[in-house]
Design a protein around this motif. Structure first.
Motif, PDB file in Angstrom:
ATOM      1  N   GLY A   9     -11.724  -1.702  -7.859  1.00 16.28           N
ATOM      2  CA  GLY A   9     -13.024  -0.987  -7.403  1.00 16.28           C
ATOM      3  C   GLY A   9     -13.907  -1.652  -6.453  1.00 16.28           C
ATOM      4  N   LEU A  10     -13.310  -3.090  -6.062  1.00 12.43           N
ATOM      5  CA  LEU A  10     -14.072  -3.750  -5.019  1.00 12.43           C
ATOM      6  C   LEU A  10     -13.091  -3.740  -3.869  1.00 12.43           C
ATOM      7  CD1 LEU A  10     -15.913  -5.934  -4.660  1.00 12.43           C
ATOM      8  CD2 LEU A  10     -14.230  -7.837  -5.017  1.00 12.43           C
ATOM      9  N   THR A  11     -14.162  -3.182  -2.698  1.00 10.26           N
ATOM     10  CA  THR A  11     -13.402  -3.006  -1.597  1.00 10.26           C
ATOM     11  C   THR A  11     -14.665  -3.759  -0.563  1.00 10.26           C
ATOM     12  OG1 THR A  11     -12.499  -0.725  -2.043  1.00 10.26           O
ATOM     13  CG2 THR A  11     -12.905  -1.293   0.223  1.00 10.26           C
ATOM     14  N   VAL A  12     -13.816  -4.700   0.328  1.00  9.39           N
ATOM     15  CA  VAL A  12     -14.444  -5.241   1.457  1.00  9.39           C
ATOM     16  C   VAL A  12     -13.656  -5.118   2.420  1.00  9.39           C
ATOM     17  CG1 VAL A  12     -15.685  -7.240   1.892  1.00  9.39           C
ATOM     18  CG2 VAL A  12     -15.586  -6.609  -0.014  1.00  9.39           C
ATOM     19  N   ASP A  13     -14.152  -4.666   3.534  1.00  9.52           N
ATOM     20  CA  ASP A  13     -13.330  -4.605   4.841  1.00  9.52           C
ATOM     21  C   ASP A  13     -12.843  -5.815   5.401  1.00  9.52           C
ATOM     22  OD1 ASP A  13     -13.382  -1.815   4.584  1.00  9.52           O
ATOM     23  OD2 ASP A  13     -14.862  -1.563   6.197  1.00  9.52           O
ATOM     24  N   ASP A  14     -11.423  -5.875   5.924  1.00 12.12           N
ATOM     25  CA  ASP A  14     -10.992  -7.218   6.440  1.00 12.12           C
ATOM     26  C   ASP A  14     -11.114  -8.394   5.674  1.00 12.12           C
ATOM     27  OD1 ASP A  14      -9.867  -8.210   8.683  1.00 12.12           O
ATOM     28  OD2 ASP A  14     -11.565  -8.904   9.538  1.00 12.12           O
ATOM     29  N   GLN A  15     -10.754  -8.365   4.270  1.00 14.14           N
ATOM     30  CA  GLN A  15     -11.002  -9.392   3.386  1.00 14.14           C
ATOM     31  C   GLN A  15      -9.559  -9.880   2.913  1.00 14.14           C
ATOM     32  OE1 GLN A  15     -14.448 -10.691   2.589  1.00 14.14           O
ATOM     33  NE2 GLN A  15     -15.005  -9.567   4.378  1.00 14.14           N
ATOM     34  N   TYR A  16      -9.376 -10.885   2.536  1.00 12.80           N
ATOM     35  CA  TYR A  16      -8.379 -11.398   1.830  1.00 12.80           C
ATOM     36  C   TYR A  16      -8.865 -11.543   0.172  1.00 12.80           C
ATOM     37  CZ  TYR A  16      -5.864 -12.538   5.896  1.00 12.80           C
ATOM     38  OH  TYR A  16      -5.264 -12.773   7.167  1.00 12.80           O
ATOM     39  N   PHE A  17      -8.251 -10.690  -0.793  1.00 13.30           N
ATOM     40  CA  PHE A  17      -8.618 -11.013  -2.054  1.00 13.30           C
ATOM     41  C   PHE A  17      -7.901 -12.083  -2.864  1.00 13.30           C
ATOM     42  CE2 PHE A  17      -9.282  -6.475  -0.597  1.00 13.30           C
ATOM     43  CZ  PHE A  17     -10.758  -6.501  -0.897  1.00 13.30           C
ATOM     44  N   ASP A 467     -21.781  -7.817 -12.299  1.00 15.98           N
ATOM     45  CA  ASP A 467     -22.816  -6.766 -12.960  1.00 15.98           C
ATOM     46  C   ASP A 467     -22.366  -5.779 -13.612  1.00 15.98           C
ATOM     47  OD1 ASP A 467     -22.212  -5.284 -10.551  1.00 15.98           O
ATOM     48  OD2 ASP A 467     -23.683  -5.949  -9.690  1.00 15.98           O
ATOM     49  N   LYS A 468     -23.253  -4.777 -13.943  1.00 18.72           N
ATOM     50  CA  LYS A 468     -22.831  -3.490 -14.551  1.00 18.72           C
ATOM     51  C   LYS A 468     -21.838  -2.762 -13.556  1.00 18.72           C
ATOM     52  CE  LYS A 468     -25.272  -3.992 -18.322  1.00 18.72           C
ATOM     53  NZ  LYS A 468     -24.492  -3.760 -19.846  1.00 18.72           N
ATOM     54  N   THR A 469     -21.795  -2.826 -12.440  1.00 18.66           N
ATOM     55  CA  THR A 469     -21.016  -1.917 -11.642  1.00 18.66           C
ATOM     56  C   THR A 469     -19.470  -2.224 -11.740  1.00 18.66           C
ATOM     57  OG1 THR A 469     -20.937  -3.517  -9.541  1.00 18.66           O
ATOM     58  CG2 THR A 469     -22.687  -1.848  -9.796  1.00 18.66           C
ATOM     59  N   ASN A 470     -19.028  -3.598 -12.211  1.00 17.12           N
ATOM     60  CA  ASN A 470     -17.887  -3.816 -12.551  1.00 17.12           C
ATOM     61  C   ASN A 470     -17.594  -4.279 -13.977  1.00 17.12           C
ATOM     62  OD1 ASN A 470     -18.921  -6.093 -12.025  1.00 17.12           O
ATOM     63  ND2 ASN A 470     -17.421  -7.132 -11.020  1.00 17.12           N
ATOM     64  N   PRO A 472     -18.356  -2.360 -17.151  1.00 17.97           N
ATOM     65  CA  PRO A 472     -19.152  -1.200 -17.947  1.00 17.97           C
ATOM     66  C   PRO A 472     -18.767  -1.362 -19.319  1.00 17.97           C
ATOM     67  CG  PRO A 472     -16.822  -0.778 -17.029  1.00 17.97           C
ATOM     68  CD  PRO A 472     -17.128  -2.081 -16.369  1.00 17.97           C
ATOM     69  N   ASP A 473     -19.562  -0.794 -20.213  1.00 18.17           N
ATOM     70  CA  ASP A 473     -19.757  -1.099 -21.499  1.00 18.17           C
ATOM     71  C   ASP A 473     -18.343  -1.176 -22.111  1.00 18.17           C
ATOM     72  OD1 ASP A 473     -22.245  -0.933 -21.533  1.00 18.17           O
ATOM     73  OD2 ASP A 473     -22.557   0.897 -22.148  1.00 18.17           O
ATOM     74  N   THR A 474     -17.271  -0.125 -21.725  1.00 15.56           N
ATOM     75  CA  THR A 474     -15.815  -0.204 -22.175  1.00 15.56           C
ATOM     76  C   THR A 474     -15.114  -1.382 -21.897  1.00 15.56           C
ATOM     77  OG1 THR A 474     -15.149   0.804 -20.041  1.00 15.56           O
ATOM     78  CG2 THR A 474     -15.584   2.308 -22.180  1.00 15.56           C
ATOM     79  N   SER A 475     -15.575  -2.260 -21.009  1.00 15.31           N
ATOM     80  CA  SER A 475     -15.017  -3.536 -20.470  1.00 15.31           C
ATOM     81  C   SER A 475     -15.482  -4.575 -21.522  1.00 15.31           C
ATOM     82  CB  SER A 475     -14.817  -3.970 -19.033  1.00 15.31           C
ATOM     83  OG  SER A 475     -14.559  -5.320 -18.953  1.00 15.31           O
ATOM     84  N   ILE A 476     -16.811  -4.409 -21.531  1.00 10.14           N
ATOM     85  CA  ILE A 476     -17.682  -5.552 -22.545  1.00 10.14           C
ATOM     86  C   ILE A 476     -17.293  -5.268 -24.015  1.00 10.14           C
ATOM     87  CG2 ILE A 476     -19.953  -5.941 -23.223  1.00 10.14           C
ATOM     88  CD1 ILE A 476     -21.025  -5.691 -20.482  1.00 10.14           C
ATOM     89  N   ALA A 477     -17.018  -4.006 -24.413  1.00 10.97           N
ATOM     90  CA  ALA A 477     -16.549  -3.935 -25.877  1.00 10.97           C
ATOM     91  C   ALA A 477     -15.291  -4.720 -25.965  1.00 10.97           C
ATOM     92  CB  ALA A 477     -16.425  -2.509 -26.011  1.00 10.97           C
ATOM     93  N   GLN A 478     -14.312  -5.001 -24.963  1.00 17.20           N
ATOM     94  CA  GLN A 478     -13.207  -5.634 -25.194  1.00 17.20           C
ATOM     95  C   GLN A 478     -13.431  -7.145 -25.111  1.00 17.20           C
ATOM     96  OE1 GLN A 478     -10.096  -3.994 -22.804  1.00 17.20           O
ATOM     97  NE2 GLN A 478     -11.146  -2.006 -22.824  1.00 17.20           N
TER      98      GLN A 478
END
Length: 514
Positions: A9-17, A467-470, A472-478
């Motif tokens: 879900g993280l998209t940054v143009d012309d980036q190396y991840f 932050d909350k965008t990446n 979500p509650d489902t992730s925090i629940a884990q």
């Protein structure tokens, strides 16, 4: 709570991840620590020893031998010609052929039928101790003896020695077993030798005189099996002895056999994937290999944790007064140890070499061929002028990380960022904690983009999300906290374009590449 990195879900143009592995980070992010496996005339076997200068290496592992048969010393000298570095040295010997041996000498008494008082054996195997002298004389105290050990500029003096105290003890006397120990695993105070004694102690003093140790052998005939080593019952030899060493670059001195090359790459991948410090293998090909055969030799290699260096290089050898052709691996490793991770090896000067293997003629088309194969040419003229390296490639065939600086920067950034991750593990996940994570990561990455000095800039841009965008509650629940970040690396100048206006509307353009 886990601290992890998730790029979904993280998209940054012309980036190396950059992915952050969930492992323990250190207090810094080294990229140039070297692991070197080779043969030497001195030093412990199959035990990583940190040396930081050539002078220290010579003292602990010996100088280059006159036959140029010891691979480790030659390779190490190439490393240190580029400057001091952290080198973890593993000395091996020929377990399968020409094994090393320790020099020794027997000290006997002055009786009509001389009996053995003490045997002195060099602390480590090798020919080094064939130049070690033991001078025996009367001790300062009556009934004692003295031993002076001399090896080069190293010396030890031990006075008032006795094998055992007589019925009437000699005040101030020192037991020889305390000074020399009783075996290689039970060393005494001496750093040069250890002692062994007859089953029935001979309490006579040894005969005065000068004794020279003999019988030392280097084990220079090590095979590919010895270099690769093994992990047998937890006892690690060869490359395996470097498993826990904090190294980034791994070298098998003077080796070009495909099985050793494969073992080096496997070691780099396996240790990195197992949570060790990220490492890269340096490989080369047999001396005199024709450029036309490189493609087939490289067909089985596909890893951004491997660097191919070619050809072998010619040096001026002061000990033998010759100009031999030697392995290029140490010279390349030494160069990398001096380079910041965002810099390419291309167009960099290499010190201590006269040029490439003189049996080969390397022209412009050959350099282009090597570049196409992602082989780094060494010992050739560079665009900057001096002899050095053309190319800064890994052996990644995917095209994603075939530039070596990309791989090294990924490792550097991963380590640097994860240094801050540990402090957030097992903390309650709150909005404030997420802000703290972003700030902590930003504190690590921002100086790479905005250093105090412009020449120290390492990256072009970056982005951090926690932050909350990446999350979500489902992730925090884990019980997981996700920190996404992306980094845009600096572009590498591969060509210089010079444009000169000669006349009205006339422009002549020329290009110079590495």
């Amino acid at each position: 709570m886990q601290f992890i990195n998730n790029l979904n879900g993280l998209t940054v143009d012309d980036q190396y991840f950059m992915e952050v592995p969930v492992t323990q980070g250190g207090s810094d992010a080294p990229t140039g620590n070297i692991g070197l496996v080779g043969t030497f005339s001195r030093g412990p076997l199959n035990t990583p020893v940190l040396v930081t200068s050539y002078q220290q290496l010579v003292k602990q592992f010996g100088e280059v031998d006159s036959a140029l048969a010891l691979t480790g010393t030659l390779e190490a000298r190439g490393i240190f010609k580029q400057g001091n570095a952290n080198v973890y040295v593993v000395r091996i010997d020929g377990k399968t052929a020409n094994a090393s041996a320790a020099a020794s000498v027997v000290l006997k008494d002055s009786q009509s039928t001389p009996g053995t008082v003490l045997t002195l054996t060099a602390a480590t195997n090798g020919t080094w101790a064939n130049s070690l002298n033991a001078v025996v004389s009367a001790g300062t105290l009556t009934g004692t003896f003295r031993i002076d050990l001399q090896y080069g500029d190293e010396s030890e003096s031990w006075d008032n020695l006795v094998i055992q105290q007589p019925g009437t003890p000699i005040a101030g006397a020192v037991l020889a077993s305390t000074v020399f120990g009783t075996s290689s695993t039970q060393m005494g105070q001496s750093k040069l030798v250890y002692g062994t004694f007859p089953g029935t102690p001979n309490t006579n003093t040894p005969k005065a005189g000068t004794y020279t140790l003999t019988g030392g052998a280097d084990g220079a005939g090590a095979t590919t099996t010895d270099y690769i080593g093994a992990n047998t019952g937890g006892v690690k030899t060869g490359l395996y002895a470097l498993d826990s060493a904090p190294i980034n670059l791994v070298v098998a001195a003077g080796q070009s056999d495909p099985t050793v090359n494969a073992a080096l790459i496997t070691n780099a991948n396996t240790v990195t994937q197992s949570g060790g410090l990220p490492r890269i293998a340096l490989i080369t090909f047999p001396k005199g290999t024709a450029i036309g055969t490189l493609s087939s030799l490289l067909s089985s290699y596909n890893s951004d944790r491997a660097i191919a260096v070619y050809p072998w290089v010619q040096i001026a050898e002061p000990i033998t007064s010759t100009t031999p052709t030697v392995s290029p691996l140490g010279y390349m490793a030494g160069l990398l140890a001096q380079l910041d991770p965002q810099k390419s090896t291309g167009n960099k000067t290499v010190y201590g070499i006269l040029g490439a293997d003189p049996s080969l003629i390397i022209g412009a088309q050959d350099l282009a061929t090597m570049a196409g194969l992602q082989v780094n040419a060494i010992g050739v003229p560079t665009p900057a002028g001096p002899i050095g390296v053309r190319g800064g490639f890994s052996l990644d065939k995917s095209g994603v990380s075939n530039q070596l600086y990309v791989r090294r920067m990924k490792d550097y950034i991963d380590q640097t960022v994860f240094m801050v991750g540990g402090q957030f593990v097992d903390e309650p996940i709150t909005d404030d904690l997420m802000r703290q994570v972003v700030q902590a990561v930003d504190n690590k990455i921002r100086p790479m983009k905005e250093p105090n000095s412009a020449q120290d800039k390492m990256i072009a841009d970056y982005k951090i999300i926690c932050d909350k965008t990446n999350n979500p509650d489902t992730s925090i629940a884990q019980n997981r906290l996700i920190c996404d970040y992306a980094v845009k690396l600096l572009n590498m100048d591969r060509f210089m374009i010079f444009r000169t206006q000669i006349g009205s509307g006339v422009i002549i353009t020329s290009a110079q590449g590495q």
